[in-house]
Design a protein around this motif. Structure first.
Motif: not given
Lengths: 406, 424
Positions: A218-219, A221-222, A224-226, A229-231, A237, A281-282, A285, A314, B25, B28
């Motif tokens: 779970x962590x 991909x999370x 990696x996204x943080x 990527x810009x979102x 988050x 997980x937090x 991440x 990845x 995300x 998660x």
């Protein structure tokens, strides 16, 4: 600096080392032989002082000199204590007495040499006094910290090897009786044969490894996204990740207990395998995204240009490069899952699925002899410390790079 | 609004990135929501409810079946009786419906009013059950030929009872009873005081030890890595193992520490460190009482968590170029001056963050005190109270209300500390 100043300082420092080495080693010695000893503070201080004066006024540095000083310390202590360094007859426990005396001579010698190094070249001023003072303080600090850290573990191991009668007879006697052979480990064997510690060990292993696996799935991909990527909502988050880490476990206890009772997840290992990853997980991440950001984006772009998908990038580029961070995150999750007590205590009722902390707690509640309790503690402690020491080299790199720094 | 204008400025590739980011995300965030955020909100809900642990078991009707005067020949009359019992002390069960299969060849003589029968299946409407209410159904049967062929007993098939029991956690009855109970409790302020003293002094203790240990490890020497590893032992060992060891060490009768202290003649008689609430100490003619167990628990916390502070401080100090210290040395600064004007300002920020973290975590901590003293001898903190009210007394609602209190105090403490933090 004149000679009287040198003598004064030497005497202060040597008294310190004579005294502290005697007290600390004396206590460990009492526990090892189990009988009262005498603390001949004065004899140690005198021996230490003579050695120190020799070091200061006969200032030559060579291995031969150090070795002869070491032997001299040993002999001086023997002479001044009248051949009984710990107030015991030299014939009983002579091996241990000599061993401890050797260690003590070593500590006195090294402590004095380190504290007094360069004394002849320095002038007597504030700088010198502070340096000297700090050296002594550091010596005391190391002794103090090593003692408070190691003492409980030392007692834990020694006690686990004793028998009940002996522990009741003399609680200070933690000596190891090698003649008992394999019988020394009887409490360990009994824990595995009579108390189901094999299951507990297995359950703890299952829970910890599954928690690592699930949390990473779970962590990664999370994180990696943080990191990449810009979102919209990214800042929110990142901030909430840290806040979640501060939420008290105890506020989750009653709702999770109720909820898991309704859906029949209480009293099963699955419940723990869901909770442990979720609470780690937090942090995972946070640590991972810090590390991902240190990996040059160009490497990943090259992979994308060459026709890899995002998942491919990845798996084939990012993850192999972040192994140190993944190792330290895994270690963190392992330590949380292996040591966790509160949820294991509240969720598990059936002995067959107890984890080690839960099993040990159960053991503590029964009228079991204390060497069993200590053996159980050793069984629970050794794996996590072993894993930690083995993985520490990755951890240092991983932790500092992962954003703990600063 | 901010987010929509943000989106407009992005090109198609970046938009694709946003989609990818969200897909990565969602799982998660979902699991963390389900296990952390949802319970946190649920805890607020429960704190307004009057529920006990026994309410968690969904109320069911227990049924017992009796078959008397087993038929021997055709035409024999037997009795069948069902007894229904709602064991729940608090829950109503509504629209209870009951079904059972009767053996072939047993014909019911007189069917009770609320029952119907088809294909040997008897079906009864039992209506509503109040808490602890019991009901019965009785009828007589006549044996026919078929019965002696199959020889089945009515008890061979187990009856099925269905009813709607209300879940007391989900109904909309919200009360302030739990909070009233907490605030009017005579021990309330004492618990709060103990919690704060425990968290504050434990945080200070672990930070102080952490600073000292970090100073020791800043010097380079052979075996520094090993010693650093050893210093971390208290922090990485399982809490249950270290608490058991410390409990045994401090035992007044067979404990090692008491043995050593009496041997060194520091103590005249053994002290039960974890069971004595107060001790009167005579110091310079003043008598004051000293909280023994609480102090010991604080010492334990400082011992267990100093490695964490040490690691953070070391990481901070090692990220500073060595030249800084060397330059100071060349300028003739003494070690204490170096500490005061270089090290201390450097670590002040970390120390502040650490203090905040340690304070919050210690305030949240349940295991340590629970395992060491069980909350006895003047060491009952709010978190132990959550467990005691929620599970020992069994009043989940009051427990949850205590947990809400823990949460709120922490939020305020964090805001307060951040507000008055040193600006860096």
């Amino acid at each position: 600096m004149n000679n009287s100043q040198k003598i004064l300082i030497s005497l202060i420092i040597s008294s310190f080392w004579g005294l502290i080495s005697n007290i600390v080693l004396g206590v460990f010695f009492i526990l090892l032989i189990g009988s009262t000893i005498q603390f001949n503070y004065f004899s140690y201080i005198i021996s230490s002082s003579i050695i120190t004066l020799l070091i200061v006024f006969y200032d030559r540095k060579s291995l031969q000199i150090y070795i002869s000083l070491f032997i001299l310390t040993f002999i001086l202590i023997l002479i001044f204590t009248g051949l009984s360094p710990y107030g015991l007859n030299i014939n009983e426990n002579s091996f241990l007495q000599i061993l401890f005396l050797l260690i003590q001579s070593f500590i006195i010698l090294i402590g004095n040499i380190i504290c007094l190094s360069g004394i002849n070249k320095m002038s007597f001023n504030r700088l010198f006094l502070e340096i000297l003072f700090l050296r002594v303080l550091k010596g005391f600090g190391f002794t103090f910290f090593l003692t408070i850290v190691l003492f409980p573990f030392y007692v834990m191991i020694l006690m686990s090897l004793k028998t009940h009668q002996l522990l009741i007879l003399n609680p200070l006697d933690l000596s190891i009786d090698i003649t008992r052979g394999l019988n020394m480990f009887r409490s360990y064997i009994e824990l595995f044969t009579d108390w189901g510690f094999g299951y507990y060990l297995l359950n703890s292993l299952i829970v910890s490894l599954s928690s690592i696996f699930i949390a990473l799935i779970f962590a990664i991909p999370g994180a990696y996204a943080v990191a990449r990527f810009n979102f919209p909502g990214k800042l929110l988050m990142i901030n909430s990740i840290l806040l979640i880490y501060l939420i008290p476990m105890i506020t989750l206890l009653i709702p999770l207990y109720s909820f898991f009772t309704f859906i029949n997840l209480r009293d099963s290992l699955f419940g723990l395998i869901i909770v442990y990853p979720a609470v780690t997980i937090p942090v995972a991440i946070y640590m991972l995204q810090g590390y991902f950001q240190t990996i040059p984006q160009e490497l990943e772009e090259a992979g994308l240009v060459d026709g890899l998908s995002r998942t491919g990038v990845i798996l084939k580029i990012t993850l192999p490069l972040s192994l140190p961070a993944i190792a330290s995150v895994s270690l963190f999750i392992f330590m949380v899952a292996w040591n966790e007590y509160l949820f294991a205590y509240m969720f598990l009722d059936t002995p067959a699925i107890f984890t080690l902390p839960r099993g040990l707690e159960q053991l503590d509640g029964t009228e079991v002899p204390r060497q069993h309790l200590m053996a159980g503690s050793v069984i629970a402690t050794v794996p996590v410390i072993a894993v930690f020491l083995w993985a520490e080299r990755y951890l240092t790199g991983g932790l500092t790079a992962g954003g703990i720094k600063g | 609004m901010g987010s929509s204008s943000y989106k407009k400025r992005m090109g198609p590739i970046e938009k694709q990135g946003v989609v990818q980011a969200y897909t990565m995300l969602v799982p998660t965030v979902a699991i963390v929501m389900a296990i952390v955020l949802f319970p946190l909100i649920a805890n607020f809900w429960i704190s307004f409810k009057d529920v006990t642990v026994s309410d968690l078991r969904i109320a069911e009707i227990k049924v017992t079946e009796k078959f008397q005067k087993k038929p021997k020949t055709k035409g024999d009359i037997s009795k069948v009786e069902y007894r229904f019992n709602n064991f729940s002390k608090s829950s109503n069960i509504k629209n209870v419906n009951f079904k059972d299969i009767l053996p072939k060849g047993l014909v019911i003589k007189e069917l009770p009013n609320n029952c119907s029968i088809s294909d040997n299946i008897i079906n009864c409407q039992l209506g509503d059950f109040k808490p602890k209410e019991k009901k019965k159904i009785k009828f007589e049967t006549i044996a026919e030929n078929d019965y002696f062929i199959s020889q089945e007993n009515p008890k061979d098939t187990s009856p099925i009872v269905k009813g709607k029991s209300e879940n007391r956690l989900l109904n909309l009855e919200l009360k302030l009873k739990n909070f009233k109970e907490i605030f009017t409790s005579p021990n309330f302020w004492k618990t709060i005081r103990i919690s704060f003293a425990y968290s504050l002094f434990s945080a200070i203790g672990s930070l102080t030890l952490g600073i000292l240990a970090a100073q020791l490890l800043m010097t380079t020497f052979i075996g520094r890595g090993i010693i650093r590893g050893i210093f971390l032992f208290p922090y990485i060992a399982p809490i249950i193992a270290v608490t058991i060891t410390w409990k045994i060490l401090t035992d007044p009768f067979f404990g090692t520490i008491n043995g050593i202290l009496t041997q060194l003649q520091i103590l005249n008689e053994p002290i039960s460190f974890l069971q004595v609430r107060d001790m009167t100490i005579n110091f310079l003619g003043f008598e004051f009482s000293f909280p023994v167990a609480l102090s010991f628990v604080i010492l334990f916390e400082s011992w267990r968590y100093f490695p964490l502070a040490m690691i953070f401080i070391l990481a901070r100090l090692q990220s500073v170029p060595k030249e800084l210290f060397e330059a100071a040395e060349i300028d003739g600064a003494t070690p204490l001056q170096k500490f005061r004007s270089i090290t201390w300002p450097l670590i002040l920020g970390v120390l502040f963050v650490l203090f905040l973290l340690r304070f919050i975590w210690t305030f949240n901590k349940f295991d340590d005190i629970f395992l060491l003293t069980g909350g006895a001898a003047g060491t009952k903190t709010l978190t132990v109270d959550v467990y005691e009210t929620g599970f020992n007394i069994g009043n989940l609602g009051t427990g949850a209300a205590n947990a809400v209190l823990v949460f709120l105090i922490l939020v305020f403490a964090a805001i307060f500390i951040i507000r008055f933090s040193p600006k860096e």
